[in-house]
Design a protein around this motif. Structure first.
Motif, PDB file in Angstrom:
ATOM      1  N   GLY A  46      13.893   7.423  -5.993  1.00 16.64           N
ATOM      2  CA  GLY A  46      14.705   6.249  -6.330  1.00 16.64           C
ATOM      3  C   GLY A  46      15.420   5.704  -5.110  1.00 16.64           C
ATOM      4  N   LYS A  47      15.964   6.591  -4.310  1.00 14.53           N
ATOM      5  CA  LYS A  47      16.648   6.189  -3.080  1.00 14.53           C
ATOM      6  C   LYS A  47      15.656   5.532  -2.113  1.00 14.53           C
ATOM      7  CE  LYS A  47      19.192   9.514  -1.326  1.00 14.53           C
ATOM      8  NZ  LYS A  47      19.772  10.578  -0.469  1.00 14.53           N
ATOM      9  N   ALA A  48      14.435   6.070  -2.060  1.00 10.74           N
ATOM     10  CA  ALA A  48      13.422   5.525  -1.161  1.00 10.74           C
ATOM     11  C   ALA A  48      12.979   4.128  -1.587  1.00 10.74           C
ATOM     12  CB  ALA A  48      12.210   6.459  -1.112  1.00 10.74           C
ATOM     13  N   ILE A  49      12.832   3.925  -2.887  1.00  8.65           N
ATOM     14  CA  ILE A  49      12.368   2.635  -3.396  1.00  8.65           C
ATOM     15  C   ILE A  49      13.470   1.591  -3.317  1.00  8.65           C
ATOM     16  CG2 ILE A  49      11.565   1.409  -5.451  1.00  8.65           C
ATOM     17  CD1 ILE A  49      10.176   4.103  -6.243  1.00  8.65           C
ATOM     18  N   GLY A  50      14.674   1.950  -3.757  1.00 10.16           N
ATOM     19  CA  GLY A  50      15.784   1.005  -3.792  1.00 10.16           C
ATOM     20  C   GLY A  50      15.721   0.136  -5.038  1.00 10.16           C
ATOM     21  N   ALA A  51      16.812  -0.511  -5.346  1.00  5.75           N
ATOM     22  CA  ALA A  51      16.897  -1.372  -6.527  1.00  5.75           C
ATOM     23  C   ALA A  51      15.853  -2.483  -6.426  1.00  5.75           C
ATOM     24  CB  ALA A  51      18.294  -1.964  -6.649  1.00  5.75           C
ATOM     25  N   GLY A  52      14.986  -2.565  -7.437  1.00  3.05           N
ATOM     26  CA  GLY A  52      13.960  -3.608  -7.446  1.00  3.05           C
ATOM     27  C   GLY A  52      12.960  -3.490  -6.314  1.00  3.05           C
ATOM     28  N   GLY A  53      12.863  -2.322  -5.705  1.00  2.00           N
ATOM     29  CA  GLY A  53      11.928  -2.127  -4.596  1.00  2.00           C
ATOM     30  C   GLY A  53      12.393  -2.709  -3.277  1.00  2.00           C
ATOM     31  N   GLU A  54      13.703  -3.010  -3.179  1.00  2.00           N
ATOM     32  CA  GLU A  54      14.207  -3.690  -1.979  1.00  2.00           C
ATOM     33  C   GLU A  54      14.011  -2.890  -0.695  1.00  2.00           C
ATOM     34  OE1 GLU A  54      18.593  -3.928  -1.468  1.00  2.00           O
ATOM     35  OE2 GLU A  54      18.648  -2.911  -3.401  1.00  2.00           O
ATOM     36  N   HIS A  55      14.158  -1.562  -0.749  1.00  2.00           N
ATOM     37  CA  HIS A  55      14.008  -0.767   0.472  1.00  2.00           C
ATOM     38  C   HIS A  55      12.573  -0.816   0.986  1.00  2.00           C
ATOM     39  CE1 HIS A  55      17.709   1.826  -0.746  1.00  2.00           C
ATOM     40  NE2 HIS A  55      18.058   0.657  -0.264  1.00  2.00           N
ATOM     41  N   VAL A  56      11.639  -0.625   0.088  1.00  2.00           N
ATOM     42  CA  VAL A  56      10.224  -0.657   0.479  1.00  2.00           C
ATOM     43  C   VAL A  56       9.870  -2.032   1.032  1.00  2.00           C
ATOM     44  CG1 VAL A  56       7.849  -0.494  -0.353  1.00  2.00           C
ATOM     45  CG2 VAL A  56       9.556   1.156  -1.127  1.00  2.00           C
ATOM     46  N   SER A  57      10.287  -3.074   0.347  1.00  2.00           N
ATOM     47  CA  SER A  57       9.987  -4.438   0.801  1.00  2.00           C
ATOM     48  C   SER A  57      10.562  -4.713   2.182  1.00  2.00           C
ATOM     49  CB  SER A  57      10.546  -5.472  -0.180  1.00  2.00           C
ATOM     50  OG  SER A  57       9.916  -5.356  -1.421  1.00  2.00           O
ATOM     51  N   ARG A  58      11.779  -4.288   2.415  1.00  2.00           N
ATOM     52  CA  ARG A  58      12.428  -4.518   3.706  1.00  2.00           C
ATOM     53  C   ARG A  58      11.673  -3.805   4.837  1.00  2.00           C
ATOM     54  NH1 ARG A  58      17.619  -3.375   2.487  1.00  2.00           N
ATOM     55  NH2 ARG A  58      17.446  -1.206   3.097  1.00  2.00           N
ATOM     56  N   VAL A  59      11.284  -2.559   4.603  1.00  2.00           N
ATOM     57  CA  VAL A  59      10.559  -1.812   5.641  1.00  2.00           C
ATOM     58  C   VAL A  59       9.159  -2.395   5.833  1.00  2.00           C
ATOM     59  CG1 VAL A  59       9.691   0.439   6.365  1.00  2.00           C
ATOM     60  CG2 VAL A  59      11.932   0.278   5.274  1.00  2.00           C
ATOM     61  N   GLU A  60       8.498  -2.796   4.754  1.00  2.00           N
ATOM     62  CA  GLU A  60       7.178  -3.419   4.885  1.00  2.00           C
ATOM     63  C   GLU A  60       7.254  -4.662   5.766  1.00  2.00           C
ATOM     64  OE1 GLU A  60       4.679  -2.262   0.856  1.00  2.00           O
ATOM     65  OE2 GLU A  60       6.033  -3.998   0.764  1.00  2.00           O
ATOM     66  N   GLN A  61       8.282  -5.474   5.569  1.00  2.00           N
ATOM     67  CA  GLN A  61       8.445  -6.679   6.389  1.00  2.00           C
ATOM     68  C   GLN A  61       8.686  -6.321   7.846  1.00  2.00           C
ATOM     69  OE1 GLN A  61      11.580  -8.795   4.364  1.00  2.00           O
ATOM     70  NE2 GLN A  61      10.114  -9.992   3.156  1.00  2.00           N
ATOM     71  N   ARG A  62       9.475  -5.300   8.097  1.00  2.00           N
ATOM     72  CA  ARG A  62       9.785  -4.900   9.476  1.00  2.00           C
ATOM     73  C   ARG A  62       8.572  -4.364  10.221  1.00  2.00           C
ATOM     74  NH1 ARG A  62      15.150  -1.842  10.745  1.00  2.00           N
ATOM     75  NH2 ARG A  62      14.303  -2.216  12.807  1.00  2.00           N
ATOM     76  N   ILE A  63       7.722  -3.589   9.525  1.00  2.00           N
ATOM     77  CA  ILE A  63       6.588  -2.972  10.214  1.00  2.00           C
ATOM     78  C   ILE A  63       5.283  -3.759  10.073  1.00  2.00           C
ATOM     79  CG2 ILE A  63       7.625  -0.681  10.041  1.00  2.00           C
ATOM     80  CD1 ILE A  63       5.599  -0.012   7.836  1.00  2.00           C
ATOM     81  N   GLY A  64       5.254  -4.726   9.159  1.00  2.00           N
ATOM     82  CA  GLY A  64       4.062  -5.547   8.981  1.00  2.00           C
ATOM     83  C   GLY A  64       2.892  -4.816   8.339  1.00  2.00           C
ATOM     84  N   LYS A  65       3.176  -3.778   7.575  1.00  2.00           N
ATOM     85  CA  LYS A  65       2.148  -3.008   6.870  1.00  2.00           C
ATOM     86  C   LYS A  65       2.637  -2.702   5.467  1.00  2.00           C
ATOM     87  CE  LYS A  65       0.708  -0.499  11.038  1.00  2.00           C
ATOM     88  NZ  LYS A  65      -0.715  -0.693  11.225  1.00  2.00           N
ATOM     89  N   SER A  66       1.688  -2.474   4.563  1.00  2.00           N
ATOM     90  CA  SER A  66       2.095  -2.051   3.225  1.00  2.00           C
ATOM     91  C   SER A  66       2.457  -0.570   3.269  1.00  2.00           C
ATOM     92  CB  SER A  66       0.995  -2.326   2.202  1.00  2.00           C
ATOM     93  OG  SER A  66      -0.133  -1.529   2.474  1.00  2.00           O
ATOM     94  N   ILE A  67       3.219  -0.146   2.262  1.00  2.00           N
ATOM     95  CA  ILE A  67       3.718   1.224   2.192  1.00  2.00           C
ATOM     96  C   ILE A  67       3.325   1.836   0.853  1.00  2.00           C
ATOM     97  CG2 ILE A  67       5.817   2.634   1.996  1.00  2.00           C
ATOM     98  CD1 ILE A  67       7.137   0.735   3.965  1.00  2.00           C
ATOM     99  N   LYS A  68       2.892   3.091   0.900  1.00  2.00           N
ATOM    100  CA  LYS A  68       2.678   3.889  -0.305  1.00  2.00           C
ATOM    101  C   LYS A  68       3.644   5.060  -0.216  1.00  2.00           C
ATOM    102  CE  LYS A  68      -0.636   6.814  -2.784  1.00  2.00           C
ATOM    103  NZ  LYS A  68      -0.434   6.337  -4.132  1.00  2.00           N
ATOM    104  N   LEU A  69       4.355   5.305  -1.312  1.00  2.00           N
ATOM    105  CA  LEU A  69       5.286   6.431  -1.368  1.00  2.00           C
ATOM    106  C   LEU A  69       4.738   7.497  -2.307  1.00  2.00           C
ATOM    107  CD1 LEU A  69       8.706   4.578  -1.751  1.00  2.00           C
ATOM    108  CD2 LEU A  69       7.635   5.418   0.342  1.00  2.00           C
ATOM    109  N   VAL A  70       4.872   8.752  -1.892  1.00  2.00           N
ATOM    110  CA  VAL A  70       4.470   9.898  -2.706  1.00  2.00           C
ATOM    111  C   VAL A  70       5.643  10.871  -2.706  1.00  2.00           C
ATOM    112  CG1 VAL A  70       2.889  11.857  -2.909  1.00  2.00           C
ATOM    113  CG2 VAL A  70       2.037   9.638  -2.107  1.00  2.00           C
ATOM    114  N   GLU A  71       6.003  11.363  -3.888  1.00  2.00           N
ATOM    115  CA  GLU A  71       7.096  12.329  -3.978  1.00  2.00           C
ATOM    116  C   GLU A  71       6.557  13.744  -3.828  1.00  2.00           C
ATOM    117  OE1 GLU A  71      11.090  13.128  -6.615  1.00  2.00           O
ATOM    118  OE2 GLU A  71       9.394  12.178  -7.585  1.00  2.00           O
ATOM    119  N   ASP A  72       7.210  14.535  -3.002  1.00  2.33           N
ATOM    120  CA  ASP A  72       6.837  15.930  -2.789  1.00  2.33           C
ATOM    121  C   ASP A  72       7.019  16.709  -4.092  1.00  2.33           C
ATOM    122  OD1 ASP A  72       5.962  18.158  -1.432  1.00  2.33           O
ATOM    123  OD2 ASP A  72       7.811  18.453  -0.291  1.00  2.33           O
ATOM    124  N   ALA A  73       6.420  17.887  -4.172  1.00  2.00           N
ATOM    125  CA  ALA A  73       6.524  18.735  -5.360  1.00  2.00           C
ATOM    126  C   ALA A  73       6.429  20.194  -4.929  1.00  2.00           C
ATOM    127  CB  ALA A  73       5.417  18.398  -6.349  1.00  2.00           C
TER     128      ALA A  73
END
Length: 141
Positions: A46-73
């Motif tokens: 949840g912390k990685a994604i951010g509200a409404g996916g804002e964290h992922v979107s912000r990092v994707e814009q900064r690096i110019g690549k899409s991001i896939k997140l996987v949670e450890d287990a």
């Protein structure tokens, strides 16, 4: 098992951690699909994604690549199931014969999601499972 990251992967992991305050346990550069795959510490998705996916979107814009997140287990079976999210995984069985194989029962309607466009999701799952649990292959049943 020790995971070695390239300089670029370390930089991207550091950027993601700074932007999201989530802990990155691994970072794979997926050149074929122009994306970055981050393995996130258990419980911090949840912390990685951010509200409404804002964290992922912000990092994707900064690096110019899409991001896939996987949670450890904590177990290989749960880890493999997490790598195939958002597909509904019913069961994972790890075979310990000559090769370590993960047999994954996936809902029929989610087979496409588990495989991904051009096989990108199953490929990422295989790469992560090999790096973290010495699993040689993943087969959908």
């Amino acid at each position: 098992m020790t995971i070695t990251l390239s300089d670029e992967a370390r930089q991207l992991a550091g950027l993601f951690e700074t932007e999201t305050e989530a802990t990155v346990k691994d970072c794979l550069l997926d050149e074929e699909f122009d994306r970055v795959i981050f393995l996130i510490k258990t419980g911090e998705m949840g912390k990685a994604i951010g509200a409404g996916g804002e964290h992922v979107s912000r990092v994707e814009q900064r690096i110019g690549k899409s991001i896939k997140l996987v949670e450890d287990a904590p177990t290989a079976e749960d880890f493999v199931a997490n790598t195939l999210a958002p597909a509904a995984v019913y069961n994972v069985t790890i075979s310990e014969n000559d090769d370590r194989l993960a047999y994954v029962e996936v809902a029929e309607e989610d087979r496409g999601a588990a495989i991904g466009a051009d096989g990108r999701n199953i490929d990422a799952a295989r790469r992560l499972a090999e790096r973290h649990y010495d699993i040689d292959d993943i087969e959908l049943t």
